[in-house]
Scaffold this active site. Structure first.
Site, mmCIF file in Angstrom:
data_model
loop_
_atom_site.group_PDB
_atom_site.id
_atom_site.type_symbol
_atom_site.label_atom_id
_atom_site.label_comp_id
_atom_site.label_asym_id
_atom_site.label_seq_id
_atom_site.Cartn_x
_atom_site.Cartn_y
_atom_site.Cartn_z
ATOM 1 N N TRP A 132 4.095 -0.510 1.601
ATOM 2 C CA TRP A 132 4.775 -1.501 2.307
ATOM 3 C C TRP A 132 4.250 -3.014 2.138
ATOM 4 O O TRP A 132 3.187 -3.234 2.097
ATOM 5 C CB TRP A 132 4.211 -1.053 3.708
ATOM 6 C CG TRP A 132 4.963 -2.002 4.886
ATOM 7 C CD1 TRP A 132 6.287 -2.282 4.989
ATOM 8 C CD2 TRP A 132 4.127 -2.442 5.848
ATOM 9 N NE1 TRP A 132 6.385 -3.184 6.465
ATOM 10 C CE2 TRP A 132 5.260 -3.200 6.763
ATOM 11 C CE3 TRP A 132 2.914 -2.457 6.588
ATOM 12 C CZ2 TRP A 132 4.775 -4.009 8.132
ATOM 13 C CZ3 TRP A 132 2.620 -3.214 7.556
ATOM 14 C CH2 TRP A 132 3.639 -3.938 8.401
ATOM 15 N N ASP A 213 -2.226 4.962 7.867
ATOM 16 C CA ASP A 213 -1.341 4.120 8.644
ATOM 17 C C ASP A 213 -0.265 5.136 8.640
ATOM 18 O O ASP A 213 0.349 5.774 7.863
ATOM 19 C CB ASP A 213 -0.747 2.964 7.802
ATOM 20 C CG ASP A 213 0.540 2.085 7.882
ATOM 21 O OD1 ASP A 213 0.843 2.409 9.283
ATOM 22 O OD2 ASP A 213 0.875 1.325 7.614
ATOM 23 N N LYS A 248 9.365 2.913 15.353
ATOM 24 C CA LYS A 248 10.446 3.814 14.824
ATOM 25 C C LYS A 248 10.814 4.892 15.774
ATOM 26 O O LYS A 248 11.908 5.387 16.005
ATOM 27 C CB LYS A 248 9.944 4.249 13.308
ATOM 28 C CG LYS A 248 10.536 3.394 12.383
ATOM 29 C CD LYS A 248 9.183 2.243 12.029
ATOM 30 C CE LYS A 248 9.620 1.158 10.969
ATOM 31 N NZ LYS A 248 8.668 0.272 10.975
HETATM 32 N N1 PLP Z 1 3.041 0.163 8.294
HETATM 33 C C1 PLP Z 1 4.271 0.843 7.335
HETATM 34 C C2 PLP Z 1 3.855 1.725 6.479
HETATM 35 C C3 PLP Z 1 5.505 0.258 7.795
HETATM 36 O O1 PLP Z 1 6.532 0.526 7.122
HETATM 37 C C4 PLP Z 1 5.562 -0.407 8.973
HETATM 38 C C5 PLP Z 1 6.744 -0.795 9.398
HETATM 39 O O2 PLP Z 1 7.843 -1.152 8.726
HETATM 40 C C6 PLP Z 1 4.326 -0.911 9.746
HETATM 41 C C7 PLP Z 1 3.088 -0.340 9.515
HETATM 42 C C8 PLP Z 1 4.601 -1.862 11.007
HETATM 43 O O3 PLP Z 1 5.144 -1.347 12.008
HETATM 44 P P1 PLP Z 1 5.436 -2.079 13.418
HETATM 45 O O4 PLP Z 1 6.827 -2.666 13.073
HETATM 46 O O5 PLP Z 1 4.964 -1.216 14.441
HETATM 47 O O6 PLP Z 1 4.545 -3.157 13.269
#
Ligand code: PLP
Length: 401
Positions: A132, A213, A248
Site C-alpha cells: 500500500w 495490517d 471498508k
Molecule cells: N492499510 C491498507 C493495506 C490499506 O489498503 C488501507 C486503505 O486503503 C489502509 C491501511 C488505511 O485504511 P483507512 O482508510 O482506514 O485509514
C-alpha cells in the site's frame, strides 16, 4: 519575503491525480478502476443498512458529544479485540492485549509507528514489494528507514516465498516487519497458512517485531478466516502490533474508524504499554471522534444488527468475486491474447492485472478506463453496467501493445 516563499510544491499524490483526471473526463462510459473503495452494483459507495439502523437509534437518543477517553470507547475497543483475536482468545482472557480506537487504519499505523520509534529508535522497517503506497511514507515520516522485502512474483502471479524469507532473514535483528494480514493491497495475492508459518519462524528466529495490517477483514473468505494470520501470531506467544480498520468492512471511509492493538506479555506490561500509547495519542490529536466508533460498537453488540452487517459484508465479498469470474470469462470469450484466470484466485478488492504502464495509459486515453500505472485495478469498481466496456478495452489494448 514571505515565510513560505521557499516552500516547494510536494509531488502530486498519483491516485488523487488520477481521480482529478477522471472527474474532468466527459466521456459518458468512463470507468474509474483506480479507486480504493467498494462500489455497489450501481457504482456508488453503499451506506450499509446495519449502519443506517444504528445511526437512526443514535440520533433518536440525542446523545451529548463530550470528549472520549484518550484510547476511545471502551466497549468499542473490547469488541474490536474479539473480532480480531477471536471470542475465546486466551490473550484477551489474560488481559495481555492493549487496544485503542484510532483514526482509521492509517491512524493506527501512525500511532503504532510513533510509539515504536520511542521504543526502538534505531530499528529498520520492512514492507512488502509492492505495498500500500502509504506504508513507506508513513513509517518514514515517523523517522524510520524503510526497506522492501520481496513478496510478489510477477511471472507466476504468486508469492516469491524464498525471496521473502531470505529478505526477512537478512534484516538486522529486531526489525519491524509490516505484513498484510489478508487481501494484500495492491496485488490481491495472500500468503497461505503454510507460508505464514515459515514467515513466523524467521520472525521469531530474528527477533523481529511484526506489525500486522488488517484493513480488509471479511473481504477474503470470512471474518474469522481472514484473521487466521493474526491468530497464528497470537498463538506463537511473541509481542506484535495490529492495525485494523472498519473503513471498508463497514463502508465508513470518512468516519475514520480503526484501532491499534498491541500484544504484550502480561496484564501488568499491558497497562504500562497503554499508558505510553496514550501519551502518543494525547500529544497528537488528544482523543478520537465519537460517531463512527459508536455506530460500529452498537452494530457489533446487537445480535440483529451484527447478523445484518455480516450478511451485507458477505454480499460485498461475493459481488467482488462474481466480478472477478465474469471479467475472466468475458476476456476469454472475447479472445483476449492473454489468459487472466489468476484474477479469480486473487482476494480482496484489488487485482494486479499484469497490464503494463503503457497498456494502462492506452486504456485511459482511448477508452476512458482509469487504472493505476502498476496495473492495479479495483475489482470492486466493476459492475454489470461497465464490465463489457472494460473487457472490450482490455482486449483491444492487449492486441495493440
Ligand atoms: N492499510 C491498507 C493495506 C490499506 O489498503 C488501507 C486503505 O486503503 C489502509 C491501511 C488505511 O485504511 P483507512 O482508510 O482506514 O485509514
Amino acid at each position: 519575503m514571505s515565510l513560505f516563499s521557499a516552500v516547494e510544491m510536494a509531488p502530486r499524490d498519483p491516485i488523487l491525480g488520477l481521480n482529478e483526471a477522471f472527474n474532468a473526463d466527459t466521456r459518458p462510459n468512463k470507468v474509474n478502476l483506480g479507486v480504493g473503495v467498494y462500489y455497489n452494483e450501481e457504482g456508488r459507495i453503499p451506506l450499509l443498512r446495519a449502519v443506517a439502523e444504528a445511526e437512526k437509534a443514535r440520533l433518536a437518543v440525542q446523545a451529548p458529544r463530550g470528549y472520549l477517553p484518550i484510547d476511545g470507547i471502551a466497549s468499542y475497543d473490547a469488541l474490536v479485540q474479539k473480532l480480531i483475536f477471536g471470542e475465546d482468545s486466551p490473550l484477551l482472557a489474560e488481559g495481555r492485549v492493549v487496544t485503542t480506537q484510532a483514526l482509521g487504519g492509517t491512524g493506527a499505523l501512525k500511532v503504532g509507528a510513533d510509539f515504536l520509534k520511542r521504543l526502538l529508535p534505531d530499528a529498520t522497517v520492512a514492507i512488502s514489494d509492492p505495498s500500500w503506497e502509504n506504508h513507506r511514507a508513513l513509517f518514514e515520516s515517523a523517522g524510520f528507514p524503510v526497506k522492501n522485502y520481496r513478496y510478489y512474483a510477477a511471472a507466476s502471479h504468486g508469492i516469491d516465498l524464498p525471496g521473502l524469507l531470505e529478505d526477512l532473514n537478512a534484516l538486522q535483528p529486531r526489525s519491524i516487519v509490516v505484513l498484510h494480514a489478508c487481501c494484500h493491497n495492491p496485488t490481491g495475492v495472500d500468503l497461505d497458512l503454510a507460508d505464514w508459518e515459515q514467515v513466523l519462524e524467521v520472525i521469531k528466529a530474528r527477533g523481529h517485531v511484526p506489525f500486522l495490517d488488517i484493513a480488509y477483514q471479511g473481504f477474503g473468505d470470512s471474518i474469522e478466516e481472514d484473521a487466521a494470520a493474526v491468530r497464528l501470531f497470537a498463538d506463537a506467544g511473541l509481542p506484535f502490533l495490529v492495525s485494523s480498520s472498519f473503513s471498508k468492512s463497514f463502508s465508513l471511509y470518512g468516519e475514520r474508524v480503526g484501532a491499534l492493538s498491541l500484544v504484550t506479555d502480561s496484564r501488568e506490561e499491558a497497562s504500562r504499554v497503554l499508558s505510553q500509547v496514550k501519551r502518543v495519542i494525547r500529544t497528537n490529536y488528544s482523543n478520537p471522534p465519537t460517531h463512527g466508533a459508536t455506530v460500529v460498537a452498537s452494530v457489533l453488540s446487537s445480535p440483529e444488527l451484527r447478523a445484518l452487517w455480516e450478511q451485507e459484508l458477505g454480499e460485498m465479498r461475493s459481488r467482488i468475486q462474481k466480478m472477478r469470474l465474469a471479467m475472466v470469462e468475458q476476456l476469454r470469450a472475447k479472445g483476449a491474447l492473454q489468459e487472466f484466470g489468476f484474477v479469480s484466485a486473487q482476494r480482496g478488492m484489488f487485482s494486479y492485472s499484469g497490464l503494463s504502464a503503457e497498456q494502462v495509459e492506452r486504456l485511459r486515453t482511448d477508452f476512458g478506463v482509469y487504472a493505476i500505472g502498476t496495473g492495479r485495478i479495483c475489482v470492486a469498481a466493476l459492475n454489470q453496467h461497465n464490465l463489457d466496456h472494460v473487457t472490450n478495452a482490455i482486449v483491444e489494448v492487449i492486441e495493440a501493445l
